[in-house]
Design an enzyme around this catalytic site. Structure first.
Site, mmCIF file in Angstrom:
data_model
loop_
_atom_site.group_PDB
_atom_site.id
_atom_site.type_symbol
_atom_site.label_atom_id
_atom_site.label_comp_id
_atom_site.label_asym_id
_atom_site.label_seq_id
_atom_site.Cartn_x
_atom_site.Cartn_y
_atom_site.Cartn_z
ATOM 1 C CE LYS A 190 12.817 -1.315 1.075
ATOM 2 N NZ LYS A 190 11.465 -1.451 1.271
ATOM 3 C CB SER A 226 7.388 0.436 2.808
ATOM 4 O OG SER A 226 7.317 0.241 4.187
ATOM 5 C CB SER A 269 10.868 -0.002 5.181
ATOM 6 O OG SER A 269 10.625 -0.218 3.627
#
Ligand SMILES: [Mg+2]
Ligand SMILES: [Zn+2]
Lengths: 495, 101, 500
Positions: free
Chosen positions: A80, A179, A155
């Protein structure tokens, strides 16, 4: 079966036995990315050279007869874009960090490198991890491989989409309010938020420091557990890192896979069912609960009344911390600088740069946090939210006196359409309704696929929560459930 | 409690060093109002329960210290590598109006 | 509009007002590393070479508390007779400023590590004043900005600024007094004496270099006036940038006279920060307080609370050295000094130097007289602190030894010291180079004695007539003729021999 469809555990075994090379496996994934990512936008940045170099090193070690650096050595991964990578772009999905090359590695990044895990690249995300759909990325939304008109969650939508689209067998996410778990749920993948303090936050670009936690994303529970053990453990660079042994999650996942949950007490959180939940989600959840019962678990209903206040508390605490955490993006030392014409002051340049560098959701949250922390409002907002946090922790403690794990749907609905909620922040926030309590209490929680909703045919996630440092408990339950339920991703349409 | 005006949004934006356009003020004001109205719910529940201590952190750790030992940091080049502008080994920034605090 | 005088006569101020002071002193700790990262804590150095992701505020970097910094804070708190918090935290003080990498300062807010103490301060006349300490809390320093362009290189008129973060994150202790009231005309002196005492205390504890000129000790002086007899404090100003002990006194005194003039002229005091101008001893207006920012303090979520155990605090208490006031008492007794002598010894800052000189073999009285009188004067003339004079206790001890041996007269000794101060080398070197040795060789002296006797036959008669004290006139003439290098004792003996 083609290389990209295999689990990380299988790939690792074949690489370590010399049957497959890590370079070939990495190359296969890089090819997959170049083939499908245009449709998905799961990757922000692909580091082919870096990944292949790391893979070659693993292959060389294996050829030289050295033991693999870790059980996952040679298996590539998507990281990420909120974790720093030395010399490799790290944008956090924000314009403000476009082109920034961090001069240091996050602890998670370092551990992955040391474990011989090639990093394919950085995955897309909502700007600074604020969002539930990945639509808040300054670099365009990521699309859900199940239906590219839909969101992949957020996210960490990039990480989960990459897994579901077989662009990577493993990924790392970060979970502040869901997330990791919510993207896992809506893409039919596994996402784990370890106990807060279980995985170092050093180098994780902070959204909300007291809630953020990095964790593994994978297509199977065992793969998640293997990755969990690679990245977890005490880090002296993070004051909030717990100095205790990592819970034996791999062992628990293996034990769970035998499918016996006799004697395990499972609590169904009554607050997280009923009105406001998609029918297909509730049906899938009911079926999952029945499945757990069939595996021998004792299932009881548990009421956690203060969970009703988790969402508002979260939307005070997280914005408050983010208003302070994001103050450093001021165009002075790094990042986007706008308006420096030799005449404007530093103050003006800061305002202009932050205006241009941040998207609307980030601005909204910064302003809410600024408001909630202001003198005169602090007690009613931030102070009360912290008290709610205490109540939630107490509800969890009381629940865990009666049961080993708690379960709920991971998210109230399946993946919604891109654009559907962008103008309605409150509707967007509801996506994290069920995931937030575990962040506020710092407990462990994960999402495992519980099949497809019968009303829209999209993936649904089962959330399993466990007490602090009892991450292994939820892995055991998740692995047993996964074994009984069978694979979900094999139903995904071809891209 | 909340009823956020454009002026208040402008004030918050200024405190947070966020340039905002008139248009943004128009969209943010009602959005912030709805959000703050909704989160104000937290004071209700707490109001009904006395003596609830605040939790600012989920982990109950104390006294996490490091020894006073020098650790290799960044070189000047690395430190300045992301700087929008640099001069003589220092970060170059526009003229500063305010005062040190 | 009639012009109002900018300041009021000092005595007149006190006819109408009572001053109230509040002093905030920042002390940089001399830990090896910064407060929250492992970067070296050193003064100066190439810009941005003692930095890391944490103290540069890079995205993702995290702080970890320096154990030594916490220890020093507790020791300072104990030495200031404070209570030590059994549990406290750092908070974030949020405001934007380019010298602060994270745009918040990691500081302590409503939970300081030490609070409610006092410091006894000795004034010039020996009077002891107890200054209450509100709190001593921990925080981090900022980076340094260099303002480029513009006439003065100062912030105003600069074209751009350059930032060096070597100092960012250096541990600071901020020590805040309770309001200091009832000091009347002595308020400025109390302010100086307090900062002086605090400085001595930090030196004794060994926790800081406390160099005001280098900024490792910085003082902000809050001053307000209230009309005589009033009980409510007036509006205060906070004067920053007070960079020497002498300036503390001057700044307070100036603010008293300035505020009095404003108030007597019918005006009111604006709550603001002011800046002390070293050059003319005045203060100038800075940032008005009412527009100051709302700092939005909240507990720092990247750090965990500090909960010093009672055992730890006791252990640290055991490490406290002899504190300045204890030492003062002991030295007075050991050296048999009067109150006045003790006061002068400590007020001139000579105590350590005298002790070192005594250790190097000199007598207490000689060492004391040199440092407290002659060398203090020299330091004042040169506008440096006594320890900065380029003469060591060992060098002075050698000079004193030579006086004792009769090799130097006091007058010659002063010349030797001047030579040392001028960088001409050790005392023996100066004596050799300048040819300052006492002339005690009889043959050289006899010629001068005979000459003097021949010049003053009447004095010779007096001596021969038994008036031995008249010999002084001849000795004086000989000393003059030999430019002071003669051994006066031997000259006297020779004169008396000749007149027998
Ligand atoms: Mg301060
Ligand atoms: Zn540093």
């Amino acid at each position: 079966m083609s290389v990209i469809k295999q689990t990380a555990a299988e790939l690792a075994a074949r690489i370590h036995s010399g049957e497959l090379s890590s370079v070939d496996v990495t190359q296969a994934h890089l090819e997959r990315i170049s083939k499908v990512d245009e449709q998905l936008n799961a990757f922000r940045h692909v580091d082919a050279d870096g990944a292949l170099e790391a893979a070659a090193k693993v292959d060389a070690d294996i050829a030289a007869g050295k033991p693999p650096a870790s059980p996952l050595a040679g298996v590539p991964l998507g990281l990420k874009d909120v974790l720093t990578t030395q010399g490799v772009p790290t944008t956090c999905g924000s314009k403000t960090l476009e082109g920034w090359l961090p001069p240091y590695d996050a602890t998670v990044t370092r551990r992955l490198r040391e474990a011989g895990v090639p990093i394919l690249g950085k995955t897309n995300m909502d700007e600074f991890a604020m969002g539930s759909s990945t639509e808040n990325s300054a670099y365009g939304p990521t699309r859900n491989p199940w239906d590219t008109s839909r969101i992949p969650g957020g996210s960490g939508g990039g990480s989960s989409a990459a897994l579901a689209a077989f662009e990577a067998p493993l990924a790392i996410g970060t979970d502040t309010g869901g997330s990791i778990r919510q993207p896992g749920a809506v893409t039919g993948t596994v996402g784990v938020k370890p106990t807060y303090g279980g995985v170092s936050r050093y180098g994780l670009v902070a959204f909300s420091s007291s809630l953020d936690q990095a964790g593994p994303c994978a297509r199977t529970v065992l793969d998640a557990a293997l990755l969990h053990e690679v990245i977890a453990g005490h880090d002296p660079l993070d004051s909030t890192s717990i100095d205790a042994p990592v819970p034996p999650v791999v062992e628990a996942a293996k034990q769970g896979a035998n499918g016996d949950l006799t004697g395990v007490k499972v609590g169904v959180v009554t607050q997280f069912t009923g009105e406001g939940y998609q029918r297909g989600v509730l049906d899938s959840f009911q079926a999952a609960v029945e499945q757990l019962r069939a595996l021998g678990a004792d299932v009881v209903e548990i009421s956690c009344p203060s969970f009703d206040y988790a969402l508002p508390a979260y939307y005070l605490i997280a914005p408050s911390e983010c208003s302070s955490n994001l103050a450093r993006f001021d165009a002075m030392r790094y990042g986007l600088r706008i308006g420096d014409d030799g005449d404007r002051s530093a103050e003006e340049v800061m305002s202009l740069s932050r205006e241009a560098g941040f998207g609307p959701e980030v601005k909204r949250r910064i302003m809410i946090g600024t408001y909630a922390l202001s003198s005169g409002y602090y007690d009613a907002y931030y102070g009360s939210a912290q008290q709610v946090r205490t109540l939630i922790t107490r509800d969890f403690a009381a629940a865990y006196e009666q049961v080993d794990v708690l379960v709920s749907p991971t998210t109230p609905t399946t993946a919604f359409r891109i654009g559907e909620r962008v103008d309605d922040p409150m509707a967007m926030y509801l996506a994290d309704l069920c995931t937030i309590p575990a962040n506020l209490a710092g407990n462990a929680a994960m999402s495992v696929p519980s099949g497809l909703a019968d009303d829209d045919g999209l993936p649904v996630g089962l959330q399993i929560m466990a007490p602090t440092l009892a991450d292994d408990r939820m892995y055991r339950v998740a692995a047993a459930y996964e074994a009984a339920r069978g694979p979900v991703l094999d139903q995904i349409p071809e891209l | 409690m909340p009823n956020i005006s454009r002026d208040e949004v402008a004030h918050l934006a200024k405190l947070a060093r966020l340039g905002v356009t008139d248009e943004e003020l128009d969209t943010f004001a009602p959005q912030l109002d709805v959000i703050l109205e909704s989160v104000a719910k937290v004071s209700e529940v707490v109001g009904t329960q006395q003596d609830v201590p605040p939790t600012s952190h989920a982990v109950e750790l104390t006294n996490v210290f490091r020894e006073d030992e020098v650790r290799q940091g960044l070189t000047q080049e690395q430190a300045l590598s992301g700087a929008p502008a640099a001069e003589d080994g220092r970060f170059r920034v526009p003229r500063i109006l305010g005062e040190e605090q | 509009m009639t012009a109002v005088a900018e300041t009021l006569d000092y005595d007149e101020v006190l006819d109408h007002f009572d001053p109230v002071l509040g002093l905030e002193v920042h002390v940089e700790l001399n830990t090896k590393t910064k407060m929250f990262c492992g970067c070296a804590n050193v003064f100066g150095g190439e810009p941005n070479t003692h930095v890391c992701p944490t103290c540069l505020g890079l995205p993702g970097a995290l702080p970890v508390m320096n154990a030594r910094g916490i220890e020093s804070a507790i020791r300072i708190g104990l030495a200031l007779n404070c209570e030590i918090a059994p549990w406290c935290r750092f908070a974030r003080k949020n405001y934007f400023y380019p010298d602060m990498p994270k745009n918040f300062q990691t500081s302590q807010y409503d939970e300081p590590i030490a609070f409610n103490g006092y410091l006894d301060v000795v004034l010039d006349d020996g009077e002891v004043v107890r200054v209450g300490i509100e709190r001593a809390h921990m925080e981090e320093d900022t980076g340094k900005s260099l303002h480029v362009g513009g006439a003065t290189g100062r912030i105003h008129g600069a074209e751009h600024s350059l930032l060096d973060y070597n100092r960012a994150g250096v541990p600071l202790i901020e020590i805040v007094t309770k309001p200091i009231e009832g000091m009347g005309h002595r308020a400025p002196e109390v302010a100086r004496a307090y900062v002086t005492a605090l400085r001595e205390l930090m030196l004794a504890l060994g926790v800081s270099d406390v160099r005001m000129d280098q900024g490792s000790m910085r003082c902000d002086a809050n001053v307000s006036l209230m009309p005589k007899g009033a009980t409510e404090f007036g509006t205060r100003t906070e004067t920053k940038n007070v960079n020497s002990l002498r300036s503390v006194e001057r700044a307070v005194r100036y603010e008293m006279t300035r505020q009095a003039a404003v108030l007597r002229g019918g005006g009111s005091i604006t709550q603001e920060t002011r800046h002390f101008q070293e050059a003319d001893g005045t203060t100038s207006s800075g940032r008005p307080k009412e527009t100051s920012e709302d700092y939005r303090y909240f507990p720092e979520p990247d750090l965990v609370p500090i909960a010093p155990s009672r055992e730890w605090v006791e252990e640290l208490s055991g490490t406290l050295p002899e504190l300045p006031w204890q030492r003062r008492k002991r030295v007075q007794q050991e050296w048999g000094l009067t109150d006045e002598e003790t006061r002068d010894l400590f007020n001139t800052g000579a105590a350590d130097l005298v002790a070192a000189t005594v250790d190097a073999g000199a007598s207490v009285s000689e060492a004391r007289s040199w440092w407290v009188q002659y060398l203090t004067q020299q330091a004042n003339t040169r506008e440096v602190e006594l320890p900065e004079l380029p003469i060591t206790p060992a060098q002075l001890a050698r000079v004193i030894e030579l006086i004792g041996e009769g090799t130097l007269t006091h007058k010659l000794a002063r010349e030797v010291v001047q030579g040392v101060l001028a960088g001409e080398g050790d005392p023996d070197q100066v004596i050799a180079d300048r040819g300052l040795e006492v002339v005690s060789d009889d043959s050289a002296l006899l010629a001068a004695v005979d000459e003097a006797l021949a010049a003053q036959p009447d004095v010779v008669d007096k001596i021969k007539g038994g008036k031995v004290q008249a010999a002084g006139a001849i000795v004086g003439a000989v000393m003059k003729a030999t430019k002071g290098q003669a051994d006066a004792k031997r000259v006297r003996e020779l004169v008396l021999e000749r007149c027998q």
